[in-house]
Design a protein around this motif. Structure first.
Motif, short mmCIF file in Angstrom:
data_model
loop_
_atom_site.label_atom_id
_atom_site.label_comp_id
_atom_site.label_asym_id
_atom_site.label_seq_id
_atom_site.Cartn_x
_atom_site.Cartn_y
_atom_site.Cartn_z
N LYS A 112 0.78 -1.19 -0.07
CA LYS A 112 0.08 -0.10 0.13
C LYS A 112 0.76 1.28 -0.16
O LYS A 112 1.94 1.20 0.70
CB LYS A 112 -0.92 0.10 1.21
N TYR A 113 0.29 2.08 -0.74
CA TYR A 113 1.16 3.55 -0.90
C TYR A 113 0.09 4.60 -0.59
O TYR A 113 -1.16 4.51 -0.69
CB TYR A 113 1.85 3.54 -2.33
N ASP A 114 0.72 5.87 -0.37
CA ASP A 114 -0.26 6.78 -0.08
C ASP A 114 -0.34 7.97 -1.19
O ASP A 114 -1.33 8.95 -1.28
CB ASP A 114 0.15 7.69 1.09
N GLY A 115 0.36 7.76 -2.28
CA GLY A 115 0.48 8.70 -3.28
C GLY A 115 1.39 8.23 -4.49
O GLY A 115 2.41 7.66 -4.36
N GLN A 153 -6.65 2.52 -10.66
CA GLN A 153 -6.31 2.20 -9.38
C GLN A 153 -6.67 3.27 -8.31
O GLN A 153 -6.88 4.43 -8.76
CB GLN A 153 -4.86 1.53 -9.04
N PRO A 154 -6.88 2.71 -7.01
CA PRO A 154 -7.60 3.82 -6.10
C PRO A 154 -6.69 4.83 -5.25
O PRO A 154 -7.30 5.65 -4.89
CB PRO A 154 -8.18 2.68 -4.96
N VAL A 155 -5.44 4.60 -5.46
CA VAL A 155 -4.58 5.34 -4.65
C VAL A 155 -4.38 6.81 -5.35
O VAL A 155 -4.12 6.78 -6.66
CB VAL A 155 -3.16 4.96 -4.50
N PRO A 156 -4.49 8.17 -4.85
CA PRO A 156 -4.30 9.39 -5.42
C PRO A 156 -3.26 9.39 -6.10
O PRO A 156 -1.92 8.83 -5.76
CB PRO A 156 -4.58 10.38 -4.19
N TRP A 157 -3.08 10.19 -7.35
CA TRP A 157 -1.78 10.46 -8.18
C TRP A 157 -1.86 11.81 -8.75
O TRP A 157 -2.98 12.57 -8.89
CB TRP A 157 -1.63 9.18 -9.15
#
Length: 183
Positions: A112-115, A153-157
């Motif tokens: 899991k990543y935050d951005g 994918q769901p992680v903000p970018w």
């Protein structure tokens, strides 16, 4: 142990990922995890196989874990900038070999990543002993693949473009937003 927020910098080769990772780590007074593939290919040569990519992927994950522990132990800012993740390994594997090991795919789901900061191809390509794709067509293809992955994918970018100074400003703004969202 404090929770470490992880921001990944991705994109095609020669788009300023390592420079941006280092600059962001300096700005936030923390560390950045370099790309394991560079060290591996410099030591083992550039004639690599799909099996080498799996070795590189596992090496990248181990290196990320080492840097995560360093950030925790040194009481740095609770952010780690990661130059390359398993999405990069997936793209590289599929683009070069037409396949991707399930270990890489499974890890994409688990880690899991935050951005994500996606580096655009608007910087000039710079030759070095490891880079493979100087032509515009593969750079555009690879950029589109990365962008499609991030959109789905769901992680903000955030897309990072422009000069190095413009990229730094945009990356800091995006990172601040990511950190607010993950609180």
């Amino acid at each position: 142990m404090q929770e470490i927020k992880k921001i990944v910098i991705i994109g095609p080769e020669s788009t300023g990922k390592s420079t941006l990772s280092k600059t962001l780590a300096e700005h936030y007074q923390t560390l950045w995890c370099p790309e394991y593939a560079r060290e591996y290919l410099l030591q083992n040569g550039t004639n690599y196989s799909a099996a080498d990519l799996l070795t590189i992927a596992k090496g990248q994950l181990e290196l990320e874990d080492v840097y995560t522990r360093k950030v925790q132990e040194e009481n740095k800012c609770s952010v780690l900038f990661v130059d390359t993740d398993m999405y990069v390994m997936k793209v590289w594997s599929e683009y070069v070999f037409g396949t991707c090991d399930f270990f890489i795919l499974d890890t994409i789901i688990k880690r899991k990543y935050d951005g994500y900061l996606l580096c655009n191809i608007d910087l000039p390509w710079v030759k070095d002993e490891l880079r493979e794709y100087p032509d515009e067509k593969p750079r555009q293809e690879l950029f589109s693949i990365y962008k499609d992955l991030l959109i789905n994918q769901p992680v903000p970018w955030s897309l990072i473009s422009g000069t190095n100074a413009e990229r730094t400003t945009a990356a800091i703004e995006a990172t601040n937003q990511f950190l607010q969202l993950s609180k």
